[in-house]
Write an enzyme that holds these catalytic residues in place. Structure first.
Site, PDB file in Angstrom:
ATOM      1  N   CYS A  77      47.617  40.390  46.264  1.00  0.00           N
ATOM      2  CA  CYS A  77      48.050  39.546  45.336  1.00  0.00           C
ATOM      3  C   CYS A  77      49.309  38.452  46.194  1.00  0.00           C
ATOM      4  CB  CYS A  77      48.794  40.154  44.074  1.00  0.00           C
ATOM      5  SG  CYS A  77      49.854  39.123  43.222  1.00  0.00           S
ATOM      6  N   CYS A  80      53.045  39.394  44.483  1.00  0.00           N
ATOM      7  CA  CYS A  80      53.588  40.768  44.645  1.00  0.00           C
ATOM      8  C   CYS A  80      53.276  41.791  45.663  1.00  0.00           C
ATOM      9  CB  CYS A  80      53.744  41.280  43.395  1.00  0.00           C
ATOM     10  SG  CYS A  80      52.175  42.436  42.959  1.00  0.00           S
ATOM     11  N   CYS A 126      46.986  39.706  38.165  1.00  0.00           N
ATOM     12  CA  CYS A 126      47.464  40.777  38.845  1.00  0.00           C
ATOM     13  C   CYS A 126      48.071  41.744  37.876  1.00  0.00           C
ATOM     14  CB  CYS A 126      48.602  40.608  39.851  1.00  0.00           C
ATOM     15  SG  CYS A 126      49.567  41.613  40.589  1.00  0.00           S
ATOM     16  N   CYS A 129      52.526  41.858  38.809  1.00  0.00           N
ATOM     17  CA  CYS A 129      53.337  40.801  38.656  1.00  0.00           C
ATOM     18  C   CYS A 129      52.812  39.923  37.374  1.00  0.00           C
ATOM     19  CB  CYS A 129      53.420  40.187  39.908  1.00  0.00           C
ATOM     20  SG  CYS A 129      52.301  39.308  40.216  1.00  0.00           S
ATOM     21  N   CYS A 149      35.727  35.760  40.207  1.00  0.00           N
ATOM     22  CA  CYS A 149      35.995  34.391  41.019  1.00  0.00           C
ATOM     23  C   CYS A 149      37.353  34.208  40.762  1.00  0.00           C
ATOM     24  CB  CYS A 149      35.324  33.549  39.732  1.00  0.00           C
ATOM     25  SG  CYS A 149      34.974  31.925  40.381  1.00  0.00           S
TER      26      CYS A 149
HETATM   27 ZN    ZN Z   1      50.795  40.444  41.641  1.00  0.00          ZN
END
Ligand code: ZN
Length: 175
Positions: A77, A80, A126, A129, A149
């Site tokens: 991510c 985070c 995610c 976060c 995607c």
């Molecule tokens: Zn994250």
């Protein structure tokens, strides 16, 4: 692009919403950032990253920097640092966005029903976060039949053996 359909698909994909475990099976601390940590994470994002991650934007196809990334490693991510996808599950979808068949850990990617733009889709975020990542569609290749995607700007690539970004200081280790 085939659109996802059928109640069973949505039930299956959105089940992870009820999983509130703070540590994933693969050992990552999924506790959400505090308000001050979140402010620091967001301050580190470019305007385009903010548009995608925080405002549910989509980058232009065939423009993302990670589309042609073929090295072994982990895609984390961008906000985070949580590992979300592994290089071995990346495939050429022809859509112009990085595409994967499955997450690193099912608990790391949260699925949310998305009715925007006159379509019914499953958005992926995610799980730590809550940043917007992309969408998942039921038209992917084996073994899962799923196509995650994902926007390049929502991810940061870490080559195998290198340290994970870990901006929250959770001791996330190496890719
Ligand atoms: Zn994250």
């Amino acid at each position: 692009m085939e659109r996802p359909s059928g109640p069973s698909y949505f039930q299956t994909m959105t089940q992870t919403e009820s999983h509130a475990a703070m540590r994933s099976a693969s050992g990552y601390d999924l506790t959400p950032p505090t308000d001050s940590q979140r402010a620091a994470l967001e301050a580190d994002l470019s305007p385009e990253e903010k548009r995608v991650l925080l405002a549910h934007g989509t980058e232009a196809p065939f423009c993302g920097t990670l589309l042609g990334e073929k090295r072994a490693g982990v895609f984390c991510c961008r906000e985070c640092g949580l590992p979300l996808f592994r290089s071995g599950t990346k495939f050429e979808s022809g859509t112009g966005w990085p595409s994967f068949t499955e997450p690193v850990d099912p608990a790391h990617v949260r699925a949310v029903r998305d009715d925007s733009h006159g379509m019914v889709r499953v958005e992926t975020r995610c799980a730590r976060c809550d940043s917007h990542q992309g969408h998942v569609f039921p038209d992917g290749p084996p073994p899962t039949g799923l196509r995650y995607c994902i926007n390049s700007v929502a991810l940061s690539f870490v080559a195998e053996g290198e340290s994970l970004p870990d901006p929250l200081g959770r001791g996330d280790g190496t890719a």
